[in-house]
Every structure is written in C-alpha cells, then in structure tokens.
Write a protein that holds these residues in place. Structure first.
Motif, PDB file in Angstrom:
ATOM      1  N   UNK A  24       0.833  -1.207   0.000  1.00 57.19           N
ATOM      2  CA  UNK A  24       0.000   0.000   0.000  1.00 57.19           C
ATOM      3  C   UNK A  24       0.864   1.253   0.000  1.00 57.19           C
ATOM      4  N   UNK A  25       1.886   1.276   0.850  1.00 58.01           N
ATOM      5  CA  UNK A  25       2.757   2.447   0.926  1.00 58.01           C
ATOM      6  C   UNK A  25       3.562   2.625  -0.362  1.00 58.01           C
ATOM      7  N   UNK A  26       4.066   1.524  -0.898  1.00 58.52           N
ATOM      8  CA  UNK A  26       4.880   1.610  -2.115  1.00 58.52           C
ATOM      9  C   UNK A  26       4.057   2.107  -3.292  1.00 58.52           C
ATOM     10  N   UNK A  27       2.865   1.537  -3.474  1.00 63.60           N
ATOM     11  CA  UNK A  27       1.999   1.963  -4.581  1.00 63.60           C
ATOM     12  C   UNK A  27       1.565   3.407  -4.379  1.00 63.60           C
ATOM     13  N   UNK A  28       1.208   3.760  -3.141  1.00 66.74           N
ATOM     14  CA  UNK A  28       0.801   5.129  -2.848  1.00 66.74           C
ATOM     15  C   UNK A  28       1.922   6.121  -3.102  1.00 66.74           C
ATOM     16  N   UNK A  29       3.156   5.742  -2.729  1.00 72.32           N
ATOM     17  CA  UNK A  29       4.287   6.627  -2.957  1.00 72.32           C
ATOM     18  C   UNK A  29       4.558   6.860  -4.424  1.00 72.32           C
ATOM     19  N   UNK A  30       4.502   5.793  -5.219  1.00 72.67           N
ATOM     20  CA  UNK A  30       4.725   5.928  -6.663  1.00 72.67           C
ATOM     21  C   UNK A  30       3.631   6.778  -7.295  1.00 72.67           C
TER      22      UNK A  30
END
Length: 396
Positions: A350-356
């Motif tokens: 979730x954090x990785x996708x949100x950051x990208x």
C-alpha cells in the motif's frame, strides 16, 4: 542528576536512558534550520534550487544525526557534553543564517557558502572529538572514529570547501559529490564500533525530528498567508493542510515508529548498529525531506488562496512547486515503505503503490485548482494510512 554529581566529565547513558531536556533544547536550532531550507526553495523555485536545498538538508541532517548517536551513549545534560551541545547550537544557528544565500551569495558581508562549510566542518569535528573523549575504554569505537574521520569527514569537507568558491552547477555538483562520499563513507564504516545503548532513546530522538519537520509544514502555511486577509477559502486550505500533516503523523507514530523500535530493541551488538544506521540515519532522511518538499507546496497554495488580488481560486500550482506538493508525500511514503521492509521483512504494498502514485501525480497538480489539489491529497493520504493500518503493520 549527572549534571549535579559531576560537572567536569561526560557521563555514560544507561540502557533505559530517555531523551533529556538538553536534547530538546538542542533541537530548537534545527527547527529554524529546516524552516530556512523551505525558504531557500520558496525564494526561487526551480529544479536546481530544489536539488540544492535537498543537498543542504542532507548536510544539516548529518549534523543532527551525529549528536543523536552521541547522546545515546553519553548524557547530553552532563557537564562536558552539555557545553559541547550549546557550542554546536551556536554553530548550527550560524549555518542556518547562511542557508538562504548558500547558492546565491548576497553582495557584501561574509561569504555565505564559506561560512556554511566552515561551520558544518566545526560540527563534525566537535562530534568526533566528543566521541573520542567518551570512548577511552573502547578501542573498537576509536578505530571506527579514525576510519570515519579519514573516509567520511575529511574528503567531503575538501569538496565542500572547493565548491564554496564556485556558484551555479559547479558548486552544486561538488556539494552533491561531498554528500555522496559522506554517506557512502558512513555506510562503509558504520557497521561496527558505534553503540546504541538505549533503543527507546534512539527511537524517541528520531520521532522528535519527524515532529519538527511536520511542524515546519504547519509554520509554512502560516507564513504563506502572513499579511493577507482571512477568508473561508484560507480556512478550508488550512484545515486540509493540517489534515495532511495529521495523516503523515499517524502513519509514522501509529504504524512505522513502533515496528522500528521493537526491531531495534530485539537486536544486539553490530546487528543493532547496522539496523539503527539503515532505518534511522538513512531511511528517516526521506521522511524529513518529503515533509519539507510538501511544505513548499502547502506554503504556495496558502499564499495563492489568500492573495485574491493576484490569484483566483481556480489558479493551479506551477512548475516544480506543483510537483513538490505530491512529490514530497511520495518521498515520505516510499521512505516509510523502506522502513517497514527493513524492520519487519513484510512488503508494504500500500505504501509503495501510494508513494509511486504520489510522485507521478505531480504532473496533474498543475492542471487543477491548487486548493482542490490540496484537499484531494489530504483525503487520499488519510485513506491510504487507514488502509495500510488495516494491513497489520501496527507495531510488529
């Protein structure tokens, strides 16, 4: 207290050591320093100015980290170290005064880039000398200090000094090279020798610097509307900005910080040192940098919303400022994802996708009203934090 018992020497910290008022006092100059980094970008927003400001932030971060590590093994309120702390505060305050002119030195007076470099070097030397004096019975740490001085202090200072004689891209490239050597040297020398006596203290210190960065985003909003009339749109933008800061606070203090501290406390020796270096010294910098970048966008939005004589409510952000709003959040989220991965071994999807997505959405911000962009970002990050929290990374 140690200060009352022995004013003439440094006093070792115990494994249950907590943050002292002296360290909170020390952090005050970094509140101003971080504010100055935002001001450096806001004075003339451009990709080169943003990269330069992040370079300055990386150097300031090193000044702070040096004494976060030292304060974990020696009490900052002991006589000898407290004197050093106050001295470093004075030096960092001078550094902060030089920050706005560090890449465009104003005519007259002292050279701001040279003052910045000399004071930065003084902080690094004071740190090493203080560590050396506190480690008389620790030959491994003293060997690490010698390697650090040779690999991570002396070469970067030479590059910084050379760079201070130039301007523009030459100065920036030399200073970027200095930062790369400095951080690379610490990565090479920082795997053994250093000590983390109290995991609770170390985690709390880094949590406080995250709060300082979040506080800067709130201050930036206030500066953005300074001297301008108070309107309903300003109130709405302020509420949205505060919601965004609160969401980032919740992500760190309710989900990331606990997991990192729990992992740090469960390690010993060099494994603890390496984890502290990776998770706190390296991976907390993107958190602080992300908030500072986002603060630039928030400051500009509040100014545009309040300055109705020059901007309409439909006016979007422009240029690098448009990217900094969501890009800063993206940097924060990706830094948080890296912390989760290092602390727990879990994939923080979730954090990785949100950051990208936050990084990529900077291109869209320049096509929608600034106030709408801020409201949408605040709502999106709040929802993302809730979704990540339900994923079960709360404190494991």
């Amino acid at each position: 207290m140690a200060w009352g018992r022995d004013r003439a020497r440094m006093v070792a910290a115990t494994d249950d050591h907590r943050v002292t008022p002296a360290e909170l006092f020390f952090d005050l100059v970094f509140v101003y320093a971080i504010t100055q980094v935002t001001a450096l970008m806001a004075a003339g927003p451009s990709p080169m100015r943003v990269v330069g400001a992040m370079t300055v932030l990386a150097l300031l971060w090193w000044c702070w980290c040096c004494f976060a590590w030292l304060g974990n093994v020696v009490r900052a309120d002991s006589g000898a170290l407290f004197a050093v702390v106050v001295t470093v505060m004075a030096v960092v305050l001078i550094v902060s005064l030089a920050v706005p002119d560090v890449f465009a030195d104003a005519p007259g007076g002292l050279s701001a880039p040279l003052v910045f470099v000399l004071c930065y070097g003084a902080v690094r030397v004071l740190h090493l000398v203080s560590y050396w004096l506190s480690s008389q019975d620790d030959p491994v740490l003293r060997a690490t200090l010698r390697r650090t001085a040779l690999l991570s202090v002396a070469p970067p200072l030479v590059l910084l000094l050379i760079g201070s004689a130039y301007s523009g891209k030459t100065q920036l490239l030399l200073w970027l090279g200095a930062v790369a050597i400095d951080y690379g040297g610490i990565y090479v020398t920082g795997g053994s020798g250093w000590r983390v006596n109290s995991p609770g203290h170390f985690s709390e210190r880094h949590g406080l610097i995250v709060i300082i960065a979040l506080g800067e985003s709130i201050v930036a909003m206030g500066v953005g509307v300074s001297g301008l009339p108070l309107t309903y749109a300003v109130l709405g933008a302020t509420a949205a900005g505060l919601l965004l800061a609160a969401a980032l606070w919740a992500l760190y203090f309710r989900q990331l910080g606990g997991a990192a501290e729990h992992r740090l406390a469960g390690l010993e020796g060099d494994e603890r040192t390496r984890f502290a270096r990776d998770t706190y010294t390296f991976l907390h910098l993107p958190l602080v940098a992300g908030v500072v970048l986002c603060a630039l966008g928030m400051k500009k939005i509040l100014h545009q919303v309040a300055d109705t004589g020059h901007y309409g409510l439909a006016e979007p952000l422009h240029g690098v400022v448009a990217w900094s709003l969501t890009g800063g959040v993206g940097v924060f989220l990706l830094g948080g994802a890296a912390i989760v991965l290092r602390a727990t071994g879990r994939r923080p999807t979730v954090l990785a996708v949100g950051g990208v997505c936050a990084l990529a959405s900077g291109a869209l911000v320049g096509h929608v009203p600034a106030l709408v962009a801020l409201v949408a970002l605040a709502a999106g990050v709040t929802a993302l934090v809730g979704l990540h929290g339900r994923g079960g990374v709360r404190g494991a």
